[in-house]
Design an enzyme around this catalytic site. Structure first.
Site, short mmCIF file in Angstrom:
data_model
loop_
_atom_site.label_atom_id
_atom_site.label_comp_id
_atom_site.label_asym_id
_atom_site.label_seq_id
_atom_site.Cartn_x
_atom_site.Cartn_y
_atom_site.Cartn_z
CD GLU A 13 -51.20 -24.34 -77.37
OE1 GLU A 13 -52.03 -25.10 -77.86
OE2 GLU A 13 -50.29 -24.75 -76.61
CG ASP A 200 -57.87 -30.92 -84.89
OD1 ASP A 200 -56.97 -30.28 -84.33
OD2 ASP A 200 -58.31 -31.99 -84.44
N1 ADE Z 1 -54.54 -30.70 -80.33
C1 ADE Z 1 -55.24 -30.11 -81.32
N2 ADE Z 1 -55.90 -31.04 -82.06
C2 ADE Z 1 -55.60 -32.24 -81.52
C3 ADE Z 1 -55.95 -33.57 -81.83
N3 ADE Z 1 -56.74 -33.85 -82.85
N4 ADE Z 1 -55.43 -34.56 -81.05
C4 ADE Z 1 -54.63 -34.28 -80.02
N5 ADE Z 1 -54.24 -33.04 -79.68
C5 ADE Z 1 -54.73 -32.03 -80.42
#
Ligand code: ADE
Length: 232
Positions: A13, A200
């Site tokens: 990042e 996600d």
């Molecule tokens: N960072 C990226 N995806 C995530 C998720 N599903 N839960 C917590 N932090 C995250």
């Protein structure tokens, strides 16, 4: 804004931002490397905090006390909590709530930190407007949303938990640091904003999607962060 702190939890990042900097001085503190220098000609301190709310809170306080930043940007990836927010899209925070703060046993609303006079820590209006505008220019192929960011020391990968988070706290995305950075900024009286690209959907597919889309999502946030710094 005279000096901006830029926090990402993971190397992926912040790596590209560090490459783009000039006149860099590196200082180590609390096992974190603080990269002070210029990004697009603006004074910044870029740092990888490590994962989770404690790392993020410590990192923000060091940025204020040691480096004298007067604004903080948190950049990174997150899980989407809404069906219309797709992988690759960006969420700019309007406020941030810690979803694992639970003192409901004593009568508090889920997410409310006792003895703090706000529920969500409000993001800076100017920073978030500049971020949304800059995002449309540098990432024209994706959607940008403004909404609440939820944070907790938990990778959310379960559709029932996701449903609870949406129902109880009305979040747009979930991640693991922003709420702590927001709290530290609030306590120190400095402006902040969280920029998160979706890696996600925070449901049963999250553990499969995350490794596939993490890199692409992180790149969207890098594009946005460097453009935003130019405009601040
Ligand atoms: N960072 C990226 N995806 C995530 C998720 N599903 N839960 C917590 N932090 C995250």
């Amino acid at each position: 804004m005279n000096k901006i702190g830029i926090i990402g939890a993971m190397e992926i990042e912040v790596a590209r931002l560090k490459e783009m900097m000039t006149d860099v001085t590196v200082t180590e503190k609390a096992s974190m490397e603080f990269n002070e220098g210029l990004l697009n000609g603006k004074p910044v301190v870029v740092v990888r905090s490590g994962i989770g709310k404690v790392n993020a809170g410590i990192c923000t306080q060091i940025l204020v006390d040691v480096f004298g930043v007067d604004g903080v940007i948190n950049t990174g990836v997150a899980g989407s909590l809404r069906s219309e927010i797709n992988i690759g899209d960006i969420v700019v925070s309007t406020d941030a709530v810690q979803h694992d703060m639970d003192v409901t046993a004593l009568g508090y609303t889920k997410g409310q930190i006792p003895q703090i006079d706000v529920f969500g820590f409000p993001a800076d209006e100017t920073m978030r407007k500049i971020a949304a505008e800059a995002c449309r220019d540098v990432n024209p192929d994706i959607q940008v949303f403004s909404g609440r960011v939820l944070s907790g020391d938990q990778f959310v990968s379960d559709k029932e938990l996701k449903k609870t988070l949406v129902g109880e706290l009305d979040g747009f995305c979930t991640e693991m640091e922003g709420g702590a950075i927001a709290q530290a900024a609030y306590l120190n009286g400095i402006p902040y904003v969280i920029l998160r690209a979706i890696s996600d959907k925070a449901d049963d597919s999250a553990t499969m999607d995350y490794p596939e889309f993490e890199k692409k999502a992180a790149q969207h946030c890098v594009n946005l962060t460097q453009e935003m710094v130019k405009r601040l």
